[in-house]
Motif scaffolding. Sequence first.
Motif, mmCIF file in Angstrom:
data_model
loop_
_atom_site.group_PDB
_atom_site.id
_atom_site.type_symbol
_atom_site.label_atom_id
_atom_site.label_comp_id
_atom_site.label_asym_id
_atom_site.label_seq_id
_atom_site.Cartn_x
_atom_site.Cartn_y
_atom_site.Cartn_z
ATOM 1 N N MET A 148 -39.973 -9.388 -58.978
ATOM 2 C CA MET A 148 -40.439 -7.994 -58.921
ATOM 3 C C MET A 148 -40.424 -7.376 -60.318
ATOM 4 S SD MET A 148 -37.265 -5.588 -57.654
ATOM 5 C CE MET A 148 -37.077 -6.207 -56.014
ATOM 6 N N MET A 203 -47.718 9.754 -49.738
ATOM 7 C CA MET A 203 -46.349 9.382 -49.376
ATOM 8 C C MET A 203 -46.337 8.561 -48.090
ATOM 9 S SD MET A 203 -42.948 11.704 -49.376
ATOM 10 C CE MET A 203 -41.411 11.146 -48.638
ATOM 11 N N GLN A 205 -47.475 5.585 -47.817
ATOM 12 C CA GLN A 205 -48.534 4.564 -47.812
ATOM 13 C C GLN A 205 -48.476 3.741 -49.096
ATOM 14 O OE1 GLN A 205 -52.406 6.133 -46.905
ATOM 15 N NE2 GLN A 205 -51.646 7.325 -45.177
ATOM 16 N N ARG A 206 -48.482 2.435 -48.931
ATOM 17 C CA ARG A 206 -48.449 1.557 -50.093
ATOM 18 C C ARG A 206 -49.847 1.395 -50.687
ATOM 19 N NH1 ARG A 206 -45.621 -1.054 -46.173
ATOM 20 N NH2 ARG A 206 -47.263 -2.574 -45.865
ATOM 21 N N TYR A 277 -47.673 -8.926 -51.745
ATOM 22 C CA TYR A 277 -47.999 -7.549 -52.144
ATOM 23 C C TYR A 277 -48.137 -7.398 -53.655
ATOM 24 C CZ TYR A 277 -43.339 -6.053 -53.816
ATOM 25 O OH TYR A 277 -42.177 -5.894 -54.534
ATOM 26 N N LEU A 278 -47.674 -8.410 -54.414
ATOM 27 C CA LEU A 278 -47.791 -8.358 -55.877
ATOM 28 C C LEU A 278 -48.857 -9.300 -56.433
ATOM 29 C CD1 LEU A 278 -44.018 -8.162 -56.915
ATOM 30 C CD2 LEU A 278 -45.736 -6.351 -57.135
ATOM 31 N N HIS A 317 -45.941 -2.018 -57.020
ATOM 32 C CA HIS A 317 -44.521 -2.099 -56.658
ATOM 33 C C HIS A 317 -43.907 -0.707 -56.545
ATOM 34 C CE1 HIS A 317 -40.495 -3.663 -56.251
ATOM 35 N NE2 HIS A 317 -40.093 -2.919 -57.268
ATOM 36 N N HIS A 318 -44.348 0.201 -57.408
ATOM 37 C CA HIS A 318 -43.812 1.565 -57.437
ATOM 38 C C HIS A 318 -44.048 2.276 -56.104
ATOM 39 C CE1 HIS A 318 -42.249 5.103 -59.302
ATOM 40 N NE2 HIS A 318 -42.604 4.817 -60.531
ATOM 41 N N THR A 319 -45.109 1.877 -55.396
ATOM 42 C CA THR A 319 -45.402 2.504 -54.104
ATOM 43 C C THR A 319 -44.866 1.679 -52.932
ATOM 44 O OG1 THR A 319 -47.516 1.382 -53.698
ATOM 45 C CG2 THR A 319 -47.593 3.367 -55.071
ATOM 46 N N SER A 320 -44.132 0.595 -53.215
ATOM 47 C CA SER A 320 -43.752 -0.323 -52.138
ATOM 48 C C SER A 320 -42.856 0.358 -51.103
ATOM 49 C CB SER A 320 -43.101 -1.591 -52.694
ATOM 50 O OG SER A 320 -41.935 -1.280 -53.418
ATOM 51 N N SER A 321 -42.085 1.343 -51.519
ATOM 52 C CA SER A 321 -41.218 2.088 -50.596
ATOM 53 C C SER A 321 -41.954 3.216 -49.894
ATOM 54 C CB SER A 321 -40.056 2.700 -51.374
ATOM 55 O OG SER A 321 -40.555 3.699 -52.258
ATOM 56 N N CYS A 323 -43.318 5.531 -51.935
ATOM 57 C CA CYS A 323 -43.219 6.574 -52.969
ATOM 58 C C CYS A 323 -44.614 7.021 -53.407
ATOM 59 C CB CYS A 323 -42.467 6.010 -54.161
ATOM 60 S SG CYS A 323 -42.384 7.101 -55.581
ATOM 61 N N PRO A 324 -44.924 8.324 -53.334
ATOM 62 C CA PRO A 324 -46.252 8.777 -53.773
ATOM 63 C C PRO A 324 -46.348 8.867 -55.302
ATOM 64 C CG PRO A 324 -44.955 10.644 -52.987
ATOM 65 C CD PRO A 324 -44.093 9.420 -52.816
ATOM 66 N N MET A 325 -47.491 8.452 -55.817
ATOM 67 C CA MET A 325 -47.776 8.577 -57.250
ATOM 68 C C MET A 325 -48.712 9.758 -57.447
ATOM 69 S SD MET A 325 -45.952 6.046 -58.167
ATOM 70 C CE MET A 325 -46.290 6.114 -59.925
ATOM 71 N N ARG B 155 -36.868 10.210 -58.208
ATOM 72 C CA ARG B 155 -38.311 10.423 -58.138
ATOM 73 C C ARG B 155 -38.594 11.787 -57.521
ATOM 74 N NH1 ARG B 155 -43.227 8.668 -60.368
ATOM 75 N NH2 ARG B 155 -44.754 9.590 -58.979
ATOM 76 N N ALA B 245 -36.669 5.870 -53.440
ATOM 77 C CA ALA B 245 -37.934 6.587 -53.640
ATOM 78 C C ALA B 245 -38.670 6.851 -52.339
ATOM 79 C CB ALA B 245 -38.833 5.795 -54.594
#
Lengths: 401, 401
Positions: A148, A203, A205-206, A277-278, A317-321, A323-325, B155, B245
Amino acid sequence: MPLVRSWLESANHPECPFPLNNLPYGVFSVAGDAPRCGAAIGDRIVDLADAEARGLLDAGGTFAQPQLNGFMALGRAKWAEIRARLTRLLAEGATDDLTLVPMSEARLHLPIRVTEYTDFYASRNHAFNMGVLFRGPENALPPQWTHMPIGYNGRASSVVVSGTPIRRPMGQIRGENGPEWAPCRRLDLELELGAIVGADSVMGQRVSVEQAEDMIFGYVLLNDWSARDVQAWEYQPLGPFQSKALGTTIGPWIVTQAALEPFRSAGADRVNPLLPYLAEQRPGLYDLEIGWSMNGQVMARTNYNVMYYSSAQQLAHHTSSGCPMRVGDLLGSGTISGPSPDQSGALLEMTEGGRKPVMVNGESRTFIQDGDEIALFATARGDGYRIGFGPCTGTILPARP
Amino acid sequence: MPLVRSWLESANHPECPFPLNNLPYGVFSVAGDAPRCGAAIGDRIVDLADAEARGLLDAGGTFAQPQLNGFMALGRAKWAEIRARLTRLLAEGATDDLTLVPMSEARLHLPIRVTEYTDFYASRNHAFNMGVLFRGPENALPPQWTHMPIGYNGRASSVVVSGTPIRRPMGQIRGENGPEWAPCRRLDLELELGAIVGADSVMGQRVSVEQAEDMIFGYVLLNDWSARDVQAWEYQPLGPFQSKALGTTIGPWIVTQAALEPFRSAGADRVNPLLPYLAEQRPGLYDLEIGWSMNGQVMARTNYNVMYYSSAQQLAHHTSSGCPMRVGDLLGSGTISGPSPDQSGALLEMTEGGRKPVMVNGESRTFIQDGDEIALFATARGDGYRIGFGPCTGTILPARP
């Protein structure tokens, strides 16, 4: 891809960092007037607010704003439209309708309002070398590192534009009889590329690696100043905090993903397969020479394609949880280091933890001294042109005890 | 300090969370109209935008905005002026001029635009217990823990208001043959108080503990949802990232520092003297009962004054490198845990890493299951009144594979 010639002669020189193939975006002002958006071409800046006011292009009025967030939020189709429009307006043979400001007369500002800042750790050489110095060779590379893109949330409020002086921090530093409060004695740089997120995600959604790539507007040079002695004392178990909050310098010009497209490159060889996913459908790095100098002397050169993870993989990866960007998020690539000392993106690595000083213009250095200037540079070489990123410099001011 | 009586009878009941002594700020809307600022009193909300429009108070138009950032930026003198003005307008005997909205008809929104979010680790019981579970008893409490408030950047984009459902995250989790991609199996809460920064500081300049206290506008309940299995695999060496996050829930009501003033309390005994930059002139914690329930059953109660560091100390430390703070920054206190399991602010701690299940309404739990609702609560008890924080709840939705 060959040079796209412009009627502006300075843009056609093979060593010019800003040919028509590049067209990076920034924010500028002249003689104290209002900061607005511009694009670099040759030795000039296209005044995009003026171009829009005169009806030459349509970006919904966002180019009159003092950062590019509004323009980025218009979306990828608009990015392509404006790039195509500017390319036509500036191409050899086009009529000169645009207001061009001499770059030498302009002040460059932070190009975006940084929404949040995340820093990664994606060069295997750097991760291994730093691991040896902080934790010894047995535990150098964390077990999850090849699975990761490891990252941490940095501090957005201390991101500044190239040329802003950086104050040496005070901090808690491990001493023989407990911690001392002292000026940082192991001040370092980190040579990075910063990816700028130009679209929101939702938020819960990956985002896939392909979707992530479409969300990236462009890239800037990024120096993540680091107080290594503060870091060593503070960073376990929750990661670096004040050691990385003293300042992060970014370049004033955002080189778009479109400009870098011809330089796509695979990264370092994979040690193990990645989880689906990566997985990347196509190479996500760029063949981009990158390096840094101290007080004018080049200290290291390496290539961005030594990295193990691309910005798109990091963003996914940043959105895997869930987490919204958001538009304006800044993702540091992690320090870019090749295997040898003259490819090191940080002094801690280059000097093996301060044990092997290096010479800079005849003076010995282990870490950065007051008054030292650090400058990053990057270049992608095309057929008869190059893509440059402009300056990314910072000079260290003495600590305030 | 005794109850300050209001002409609104519901505010005078000794168990009402919102007496005139409290007057917390929030953002509300009614029947889909525009969100605006309000203050809670009894079972009503004062429509502050309306009060300002009718000339009853002057906050520069900021109360018509959909978050409190604009009001906070007006500064401490204005905070005091408006609190005094509202207290006069709502006091027993005053003429009823204000528009009061029944709380039962209002929708409550995120009270601030969260600029950046930092989470600390300031309960010694929690830090020790978590350290045992993650690293074993020998390395439980990090050596710097009693010398500095350890924190990490969280975050901001995933901070949501009470009542927002939280999606169970997917994530990388350590498996027998390398990492797996799976729904989180060890979903947890963290019981915290969030301090809201109401003033900017300047980059390169540190803030003393006294100055830091003056920068804090108020406090909210805060639940830092945590994916413990994701955390265990990802968190070394750069700290928690995607495990934290997925969402952070805050309460809708900001209880001001002024309302908490009568409840000042010293914290846990010091193990060693602090460096001067962290020394406090007066007690910086509050005597505030705080706890959480699952599906309506109270699981733990403790007191905020078990903490080792105050929010003012955390904020001062946050600027120790010269890092600038901004209006709208949110500082999580760290999980608040007393020494015994029924004082634990997290399930990981309460169940000793999932080994000792607890009973909830006759069902066994180690971690949070889909559909479970977690609610935080806090109360400071005065003479004939109490200060409440309103709801801070979240229900878990199933993962999206």
